[in-house]
Design a protein around this motif. Structure first.
Motif, mmCIF file in Angstrom:
data_model
loop_
_atom_site.group_PDB
_atom_site.id
_atom_site.type_symbol
_atom_site.label_atom_id
_atom_site.label_comp_id
_atom_site.label_asym_id
_atom_site.label_seq_id
_atom_site.Cartn_x
_atom_site.Cartn_y
_atom_site.Cartn_z
ATOM 1 N N ILE A 110 45.244 61.034 35.034
ATOM 2 C CA ILE A 110 44.934 60.000 34.036
ATOM 3 C C ILE A 110 45.012 58.619 34.674
ATOM 4 C CG2 ILE A 110 45.727 58.935 31.879
ATOM 5 C CD1 ILE A 110 46.563 61.867 31.044
ATOM 6 N N ALA A 111 46.029 58.382 35.484
ATOM 7 C CA ALA A 111 46.139 57.093 36.178
ATOM 8 C C ALA A 111 44.930 56.850 37.081
ATOM 9 C CB ALA A 111 47.438 57.040 36.987
ATOM 10 N N ALA A 112 44.369 57.908 37.623
ATOM 11 C CA ALA A 112 43.199 57.770 38.497
ATOM 12 C C ALA A 112 41.954 57.313 37.744
ATOM 13 C CB ALA A 112 42.925 59.098 39.201
ATOM 14 N N LEU A 113 41.963 57.392 36.425
ATOM 15 C CA LEU A 113 40.819 56.920 35.630
ATOM 16 C C LEU A 113 40.755 55.391 35.577
ATOM 17 C CD1 LEU A 113 41.091 59.319 32.553
ATOM 18 C CD2 LEU A 113 39.370 59.410 34.368
ATOM 19 N N LEU A 114 41.894 54.747 35.684
ATOM 20 C CA LEU A 114 41.964 53.294 35.482
ATOM 21 C C LEU A 114 41.043 52.491 36.391
ATOM 22 C CD1 LEU A 114 45.798 53.025 34.877
ATOM 23 C CD2 LEU A 114 43.995 52.808 33.167
ATOM 24 N N PRO A 115 40.967 52.779 37.689
ATOM 25 C CA PRO A 115 40.074 51.977 38.540
ATOM 26 C C PRO A 115 38.596 52.076 38.169
ATOM 27 C CG PRO A 115 41.655 53.179 39.883
ATOM 28 C CD PRO A 115 41.788 53.689 38.472
ATOM 29 N N ARG A 116 38.228 53.087 37.392
ATOM 30 C CA ARG A 116 36.831 53.221 36.967
ATOM 31 C C ARG A 116 36.457 52.176 35.910
ATOM 32 N NH1 ARG A 116 36.421 59.511 35.651
ATOM 33 N NH2 ARG A 116 34.695 58.753 34.409
ATOM 34 N N LEU A 117 37.448 51.555 35.303
ATOM 35 C CA LEU A 117 37.195 50.568 34.252
ATOM 36 C C LEU A 117 37.095 49.177 34.864
ATOM 37 C CD1 LEU A 117 39.703 51.971 31.645
ATOM 38 C CD2 LEU A 117 37.224 52.125 31.555
ATOM 39 N N GLN A 118 36.083 48.447 34.451
ATOM 40 C CA GLN A 118 35.875 47.103 34.956
ATOM 41 C C GLN A 118 36.077 46.091 33.838
ATOM 42 O OE1 GLN A 118 35.281 46.596 38.263
ATOM 43 N NE2 GLN A 118 35.571 48.802 38.380
ATOM 44 N N PRO A 119 36.822 45.015 34.102
ATOM 45 C CA PRO A 119 37.045 44.015 33.052
ATOM 46 C C PRO A 119 35.742 43.381 32.581
ATOM 47 C CG PRO A 119 37.956 43.301 35.162
ATOM 48 C CD PRO A 119 37.435 44.676 35.356
ATOM 49 N N ARG A 120 35.684 43.134 31.291
ATOM 50 C CA ARG A 120 34.567 42.451 30.624
ATOM 51 C C ARG A 120 33.227 43.158 30.744
ATOM 52 N NH1 ARG A 120 35.879 37.040 33.104
ATOM 53 N NH2 ARG A 120 38.043 36.950 32.613
ATOM 54 N N ARG A 121 33.208 44.367 31.262
ATOM 55 C CA ARG A 121 31.950 45.094 31.318
ATOM 56 C C ARG A 121 31.488 45.414 29.906
ATOM 57 N NH1 ARG A 121 30.799 50.484 34.834
ATOM 58 N NH2 ARG A 121 28.856 50.989 33.837
ATOM 59 N N GLU A 126 37.805 47.679 27.439
ATOM 60 C CA GLU A 126 39.119 47.135 27.083
ATOM 61 C C GLU A 126 39.884 48.136 26.227
ATOM 62 O OE1 GLU A 126 38.125 43.523 25.092
ATOM 63 O OE2 GLU A 126 38.196 42.351 26.935
ATOM 64 N N LEU A 127 39.212 48.737 25.278
ATOM 65 C CA LEU A 127 39.843 49.723 24.417
ATOM 66 C C LEU A 127 40.278 50.936 25.235
ATOM 67 C CD1 LEU A 127 40.675 50.682 21.629
ATOM 68 C CD2 LEU A 127 38.341 51.514 21.293
ATOM 69 N N GLU A 128 39.426 51.406 26.127
ATOM 70 C CA GLU A 128 39.780 52.546 26.965
ATOM 71 C C GLU A 128 40.947 52.206 27.882
ATOM 72 O OE1 GLU A 128 35.855 53.131 28.437
ATOM 73 O OE2 GLU A 128 35.290 54.383 26.722
ATOM 74 N N MET A 129 40.972 50.993 28.445
ATOM 75 C CA MET A 129 42.089 50.576 29.295
ATOM 76 C C MET A 129 43.387 50.586 28.478
ATOM 77 S SD MET A 129 43.404 49.603 32.170
ATOM 78 C CE MET A 129 42.116 49.071 33.286
ATOM 79 N N HIS A 130 43.336 50.019 27.296
ATOM 80 C CA HIS A 130 44.511 50.007 26.427
ATOM 81 C C HIS A 130 44.988 51.423 26.148
ATOM 82 C CE1 HIS A 130 46.433 50.253 22.430
ATOM 83 N NE2 HIS A 130 47.093 49.198 22.858
ATOM 84 N N ASP A 154 46.783 41.415 36.717
ATOM 85 C CA ASP A 154 45.507 41.303 37.428
ATOM 86 C C ASP A 154 44.680 40.173 36.805
ATOM 87 O OD1 ASP A 154 42.903 41.573 38.430
ATOM 88 O OD2 ASP A 154 43.003 43.757 38.451
ATOM 89 N N PRO A 155 44.323 39.151 37.590
ATOM 90 C CA PRO A 155 43.535 38.029 37.043
ATOM 91 C C PRO A 155 42.207 38.477 36.422
ATOM 92 C CG PRO A 155 44.314 37.521 39.258
ATOM 93 C CD PRO A 155 44.661 38.944 38.998
ATOM 94 N N ALA A 156 41.652 39.552 36.928
ATOM 95 C CA ALA A 156 40.378 40.032 36.388
ATOM 96 C C ALA A 156 40.519 40.512 34.936
ATOM 97 C CB ALA A 156 39.833 41.165 37.257
ATOM 98 N N ALA A 158 42.781 39.121 32.842
ATOM 99 C CA ALA A 158 43.528 38.066 32.145
ATOM 100 C C ALA A 158 43.029 37.834 30.714
ATOM 101 C CB ALA A 158 43.480 36.768 32.941
ATOM 102 N N ALA A 159 41.737 37.829 30.520
ATOM 103 C CA ALA A 159 41.178 37.576 29.191
ATOM 104 C C ALA A 159 41.524 38.694 28.199
ATOM 105 C CB ALA A 159 39.661 37.401 29.272
ATOM 106 N N SER A 160 41.833 39.860 28.718
ATOM 107 C CA SER A 160 42.125 41.024 27.874
ATOM 108 C C SER A 160 43.596 41.397 27.876
ATOM 109 C CB SER A 160 41.324 42.230 28.376
ATOM 110 O OG SER A 160 39.950 41.942 28.421
ATOM 111 N N ARG A 161 44.417 40.611 28.543
ATOM 112 C CA ARG A 161 45.815 40.953 28.784
ATOM 113 C C ARG A 161 46.540 41.379 27.511
ATOM 114 N NH1 ARG A 161 47.514 36.700 31.855
ATOM 115 N NH2 ARG A 161 46.746 37.843 33.635
#
Length: 168
Positions: A110-121, A126-130, A154-156, A158-161
């Motif tokens: 599950i942790a390996a899924l996180l890098p597949r998500l890109q901020p603001r894409r 954002e919902l999936e990251m949460h 992660d600054p990338a 930041a808008a979704s923190r």
């Protein structure tokens, strides 16, 4: 009306699912019935697992949702492969289902899924990251803490923190 019947609806639901699988039908709506019934729909889990392996026109996301509410650990080996799909919505729902079933062994996958998500894409990312961070946090707070911290700092992101914080 079937969800209102609870466990009494499950035998008829299993018949509907089996018939639909034989005919290659879209079973998205019938799959939502065990989702709404929850744990009393556990007798439908074997059929849902069969459907998950050969979904045809049925969304694996919906099937994982139904398995999540049934919370039967026997479904774990059927749900784990969904984590490898390109469909992040289905993979995220699979992660939530595995957590609901008490599967702590899937933490790394599950942790390996996180890098597949890109901020603001997209807002769905954002919902999936949460949701993924929340699953990891629920599975093992100590192991999840550095992962959560990395994304919150992660600054990338930041808008979704505030949104992606599993504590919110």
């Amino acid at each position: 009306e079937m969800p209102k019947l609870g466990a009494d609806a499950v035998p008829a639901l299993i018949e509907v699912l089996r018939a639909g699988m034989t005919n290659g039908e879209d079973l998205n709506l019938p799959v939502l019935i065990p989702y709404q019934i929850g744990r009393p729909a556990e007798p439908a889990v074997p059929v849902l697992c069969e459907l998950l392996e050969k979904p045809g026109k049925t969304s694996q996301y919906y099937i994982c949702s139904a398995l999540k509410t049934a919370r039967d650990p026997k479904a774990i080996p059927f749900v784990r492969p969904i984590l490898k799909l390109a469909d992040m919505q289905a993979a995220t729902e699979a992660a939530e289902a595995l957590e609901a079933m008490g599967d702590k062994d899937s933490f790394e996958a599950i942790a390996a899924l996180l890098p597949r998500l890109q901020p603001r894409r997209s807002s769905s990312y954002e919902l999936e990251m949460h949701d993924l961070l929340k699953v990891l946090h629920s599975m093992d707070k100590e192991r999840a803490a550095p992962i959560v911290k990395r994304y919150l700092e992660d600054p990338a992101w930041a808008a979704s923190r505030n949104f992606i914080n599993p504590g919110n």
